[in-house]
Design a protein around this motif. Structure first.
Motif, PDB file in Angstrom:
ATOM      1  N   THR A 146       0.856  -1.191   0.000  1.00  0.00           N
ATOM      2  CA  THR A 146       0.000   0.000   0.000  1.00  0.00           C
ATOM      3  C   THR A 146       0.893   1.242   0.000  1.00  0.00           C
ATOM      4  OG1 THR A 146      -0.061  -0.135   2.409  1.00  0.00           O
ATOM      5  CG2 THR A 146      -1.908  -1.108   1.221  1.00  0.00           C
ATOM      6  N   PRO A 147       1.592   1.472  -1.120  1.00  0.00           N
ATOM      7  CA  PRO A 147       2.610   2.530  -1.123  1.00  0.00           C
ATOM      8  C   PRO A 147       2.067   3.936  -0.869  1.00  0.00           C
ATOM      9  CG  PRO A 147       2.273   1.633  -3.340  1.00  0.00           C
ATOM     10  CD  PRO A 147       1.547   0.740  -2.411  1.00  0.00           C
ATOM     11  N   GLU A 148       0.820   4.213  -1.343  1.00  0.00           N
ATOM     12  CA  GLU A 148       0.288   5.570  -1.153  1.00  0.00           C
ATOM     13  C   GLU A 148       0.212   5.904   0.335  1.00  0.00           C
ATOM     14  OE1 GLU A 148      -1.297   3.214  -2.815  1.00  0.00           O
ATOM     15  OE2 GLU A 148      -1.202   3.834  -4.920  1.00  0.00           O
ATOM     16  N   ASP A 149      -0.271   4.935   1.122  1.00  0.00           N
ATOM     17  CA  ASP A 149      -0.388   5.167   2.567  1.00  0.00           C
ATOM     18  C   ASP A 149       0.976   5.067   3.255  1.00  0.00           C
ATOM     19  OD1 ASP A 149      -3.074   5.393   2.172  1.00  0.00           O
ATOM     20  OD2 ASP A 149      -3.468   3.277   2.611  1.00  0.00           O
ATOM     21  N   SER A 150       1.698   4.010   2.926  1.00  0.00           N
ATOM     22  CA  SER A 150       2.927   3.727   3.678  1.00  0.00           C
ATOM     23  C   SER A 150       3.991   4.795   3.473  1.00  0.00           C
ATOM     24  CB  SER A 150       3.517   2.386   3.248  1.00  0.00           C
ATOM     25  OG  SER A 150       2.583   1.365   3.415  1.00  0.00           O
ATOM     26  N   PHE A 151       4.104   5.290   2.224  1.00  0.00           N
ATOM     27  CA  PHE A 151       5.201   6.204   1.924  1.00  0.00           C
ATOM     28  C   PHE A 151       4.813   7.676   2.103  1.00  0.00           C
ATOM     29  CE2 PHE A 151       6.718   2.724  -1.235  1.00  0.00           C
ATOM     30  CZ  PHE A 151       7.251   1.995  -0.170  1.00  0.00           C
ATOM     31  N   ALA A 152       3.518   7.952   2.407  1.00  0.00           N
ATOM     32  CA  ALA A 152       3.094   9.347   2.597  1.00  0.00           C
ATOM     33  C   ALA A 152       3.819   9.927   3.816  1.00  0.00           C
ATOM     34  CB  ALA A 152       1.585   9.419   2.785  1.00  0.00           C
ATOM     35  N   LYS A 153       4.585  10.958   3.571  1.00  0.00           N
ATOM     36  CA  LYS A 153       5.330  11.655   4.636  1.00  0.00           C
ATOM     37  C   LYS A 153       6.256  10.740   5.423  1.00  0.00           C
ATOM     38  CE  LYS A 153       1.882  15.253   5.107  1.00  0.00           C
ATOM     39  NZ  LYS A 153       0.785  15.792   5.924  1.00  0.00           N
ATOM     40  N   LEU A 154       6.602   9.595   4.841  1.00  0.00           N
ATOM     41  CA  LEU A 154       7.514   8.685   5.546  1.00  0.00           C
ATOM     42  C   LEU A 154       8.866   9.362   5.799  1.00  0.00           C
ATOM     43  CD1 LEU A 154       8.169   5.842   6.655  1.00  0.00           C
ATOM     44  CD2 LEU A 154       8.934   5.220   4.347  1.00  0.00           C
ATOM     45  N   ASP A 155       9.336  10.149   4.802  1.00  0.00           N
ATOM     46  CA  ASP A 155      10.636  10.807   4.983  1.00  0.00           C
ATOM     47  C   ASP A 155      10.587  11.802   6.147  1.00  0.00           C
ATOM     48  OD1 ASP A 155       8.850  12.125   3.351  1.00  0.00           O
ATOM     49  OD2 ASP A 155      10.378  12.955   1.997  1.00  0.00           O
ATOM     50  N   THR A 178       5.842   0.451  -5.974  1.00  0.00           N
ATOM     51  CA  THR A 178       5.678  -0.121  -4.633  1.00  0.00           C
ATOM     52  C   THR A 178       6.946  -0.059  -3.794  1.00  0.00           C
ATOM     53  OG1 THR A 178       6.244  -2.266  -5.557  1.00  0.00           O
ATOM     54  CG2 THR A 178       3.899  -1.758  -5.346  1.00  0.00           C
ATOM     55  N   HIS A 179       8.004   0.459  -4.359  1.00  0.00           N
ATOM     56  CA  HIS A 179       9.278   0.524  -3.650  1.00  0.00           C
ATOM     57  C   HIS A 179       9.669   1.972  -3.371  1.00  0.00           C
ATOM     58  CE1 HIS A 179       9.404  -3.603  -4.814  1.00  0.00           C
ATOM     59  NE2 HIS A 179      10.695  -3.793  -4.589  1.00  0.00           N
ATOM     60  N   ALA A 180      10.498   2.168  -2.376  1.00  0.00           N
ATOM     61  CA  ALA A 180      11.078   3.481  -2.118  1.00  0.00           C
ATOM     62  C   ALA A 180      12.516   3.289  -1.680  1.00  0.00           C
ATOM     63  CB  ALA A 180      10.298   4.205  -1.025  1.00  0.00           C
ATOM     64  N   VAL A 181      13.376   4.187  -2.157  1.00  0.00           N
ATOM     65  CA  VAL A 181      14.770   4.174  -1.722  1.00  0.00           C
ATOM     66  C   VAL A 181      14.945   5.284  -0.701  1.00  0.00           C
ATOM     67  CG1 VAL A 181      17.183   4.396  -2.425  1.00  0.00           C
ATOM     68  CG2 VAL A 181      15.535   3.295  -3.950  1.00  0.00           C
ATOM     69  N   LEU A 182      15.417   4.919   0.484  1.00  0.00           N
ATOM     70  CA  LEU A 182      15.649   5.887   1.570  1.00  0.00           C
ATOM     71  C   LEU A 182      17.153   6.022   1.759  1.00  0.00           C
ATOM     72  CD1 LEU A 182      13.025   4.285   3.955  1.00  0.00           C
ATOM     73  CD2 LEU A 182      12.764   6.475   2.782  1.00  0.00           C
ATOM     74  N   GLU A 183      17.615   7.266   1.798  1.00  0.00           N
ATOM     75  CA  GLU A 183      19.058   7.494   1.968  1.00  0.00           C
ATOM     76  C   GLU A 183      19.318   8.307   3.233  1.00  0.00           C
ATOM     77  OE1 GLU A 183      21.286   8.086  -1.909  1.00  0.00           O
ATOM     78  OE2 GLU A 183      19.225   8.417  -2.571  1.00  0.00           O
TER      79      GLU A 183
END
Lengths: 306, 225
Positions: free
Chosen positions: A57-66, A84-89
């Protein structure tokens, strides 16, 4: 049956085309694995730490995750969402805090890879569709490994797709089937190793991780896998500097390699390699059974017989 | 000469065109360009034609061949010339696993190396390898000749019946019931003809002969686990 492709560039001039070349190779191997696909790609300057994460559920999970991560670890966070993926640095010393935050607050997010240059993308679907979702063709890098899966041992899910992350900047893809994975899973779980699925390759990946955490080098871990893992396998492992190949002693799972001044390439079949530049004049050969091969930047190829 | 572009015209068109060549065809010379590692190139041929494949192929090239000559100017994937009946398959490069498996007749010549299971269950084919062969070669081989100018891998000739194995170099290990045998004059005569047919620059006197000890032909309780 599954398909494996790998490309290790010696010529820096090809780095911008890595994603494009690997995507063609991956799509050619669709016949060997139409149910899911994945790619591990090594790129960037390696100055910080990278986590590739996945959510259904990328829309929910990644919203404002950073933003949430920035507050939690009190440091810089860069996030790039791809489907469905995100790269976090992060800064290198903050990866532990970031993983703790994700584990405690985001059961919906799964870590695909961790390291400084490695990114892993994998999903269920035809290889061409998976490549399009993550815009694999646009990716640049020094080397990469791809896998097309035809599942035989366990469910067709994102977590059952390859590559598997085995350690910082390390990954594993597998063609074959391990026959002692249930016993090995029980053994590793008793030793405290986390194994998520009933997938045989995840056990192979967990085995390599455990060996390296208990003092083995990657080469030693691959060597001992020839004794401890039963079944059929052609493994290709990615490392920060290059990649390695090992086949079980029976070696019924196909493998072909090609080398030129510009690259070293791996394919389950030769047809995965036919569009690489200069392939008609490449040195092409089949890796020997029960032999660990490594290629890395700045070093000549090594082959070590079991 | 007929030229066929495999990439442009497709595999099914290629094989059906070659199958349509009768015994008396005048179109005896064929060239296949852009093979690009494709599977099942020139399988099931049954006419005295010569097919030149200009590049490397994937699985099962030249399978079930009868009469035809298939000449690959590159390397081949697994199962080349599988179950060949007659004719010749000639590989300029290397062959992957189970080259010439179950072949009943004809000649398979590999100018490079062959990998594992070369000649598994061969039933009359002659296989001539200029380089080395991999493990478990000639497993359960029944008849025919396997000539290896280089070295052989582990478990050569395991559970062998009556095929003749000639190896010039080292043999890593012999399989169950495979033994070295005396090279008598009649074997040298056979081998000389095979070396000439295979275009090998090797002397028959440099080879050793291996064959079945014939101890597995009848039930023996000591062989049971």
């Amino acid at each position: 049956m599954c398909g494996i492709v790998g490309l290790f560039l010696k010529d820096p001039g090809l780095q911008s085309a890595l994603g494009d070349m690997l995507t063609d190779m991956l799509i050619t191997m669709t016949d060997r694995g139409p149910d899911s696909a994945g790619i591990a790609i090594y790129g960037g300057d390696g100055a910080g730490a990278k986590l590739t994460v996945q959510s259904d559920t990328p829309e929910d999970s990644f919203a404002k995750l950073d933003n949430h991560l920035r507050k939690a670890i009190k440091g810089k966070v860069a996030m790039t969402v791809k489907d469905t993926h995100a790269v976090l640095e992060f800064q290198t010393d903050q990866i532990g805090a970031a993983r703790t935050f994700l584990a405690e607050n985001h059961p919906d997010i799964r870590v695909m890879s961790h390291g400084s240059t490695l990114e892993i993308y994998k999903e269920v679907g035809l290889p061409r569709a998976v490549a399009d979702r993550f815009a694999l063709r646009q990716m640049a890098g020094t080397h990469g490994i791809g896998h097309t899966r035809m599942a035989t041992e366990s469910a067709v899910t994102t977590m059952g797709a390859h590559p598997f992350n085995t350690g910082p900047d390390q990954c594993l893809v597998h063609n074959g089937s391990l026959s002692n994975h249930n016993a090995m899973r029980r053994k590793l779980r008793r030793l405290g190793v986390h194994i998520e699925t009933e997938n045989d390759t995840e056990v192979g990946a967990a085995y390599l991780t455990w060996k390296m955490q208990t003092g083995s080098t990657l080469g030693e871990a691959l060597q001992s896998s020839l004794d401890d893992l039963d079944g059929f396998f052609t493994f290709v492992v990615g490392t920060k500097d290059g990649f390695g190949v090992v086949r079980d002693p029976i070696a019924c799972k196909p493998a072909v390699m090609a080398e030129t001044d510009q690259y070293v390439a791996f394919g389950s079949e030769y047809r995965a390699l036919v569009n690489l530049p200069g392939i008609d004049h490449a040195r092409v050969w089949e890796p020997e059974p029960a032999t660990v091969y490594f290629w890395s930047h700045g070093q000549t190829p090594t082959a070590q017989a079991a | 000469m007929q030229t066929f572009d495999l990439e442009a015209q497709g595999l099914r068109a290629l094989n059906s065109t070659l199958h349509a060549q009768a015994e008396t065809t005048n179109q005896t010379a064929w060239e296949i360009v852009n093979p690009k590692g494709a599977h099942a190139i020139a399988v099931g041929l049954d006419a005295p034609i010569e097919v030149n494949v200009k590049g490397s192929t994937g699985y099962y090239c030249g399978g079930m061949n009868k009469q035809a000559t298939v000449h690959v100017h590159g390397s081949v994937g697994p199962g080349v010339a599988e179950n060949m009946i007659s004719g010749t398959v000639l590989i300029e490069g290397d062959a992957s696993q189970y080259a010439g498996a179950t072949g009943n007749g004809g000649t398979l010549i590999i100018k490079g190396n062959a990998s594992s299971r070369c000649g598994i269950s061969m039933k009359g084919i002659d296989i001539i390898v200029h380089g080395n062969i991999g493990h478990m070669s000639a497993f359960m081989a029944q008849s025919g000749n396997l000539v290896v100018c280089g070295d052989a891998g582990e478990a050569l000739g395991d559970s062998l019946y009556e095929a003749r194995l000639f190896v010039r170099g080292s043999v890593k290990s012999l399989g169950a019931d495979c033994v070295e045998k005396e090279m008598r004059p009649e074997h040298l005569t056979i081998l000389e003809e095979l070396l000439e047919r295979g275009g090998c620059d090797a002397k028959a006197s440099e080879f050793k002969r291996y064959g079945s000890a014939r101890q597995l032909y009848h039930f023996n309780i000591d062989n049971a686990y």
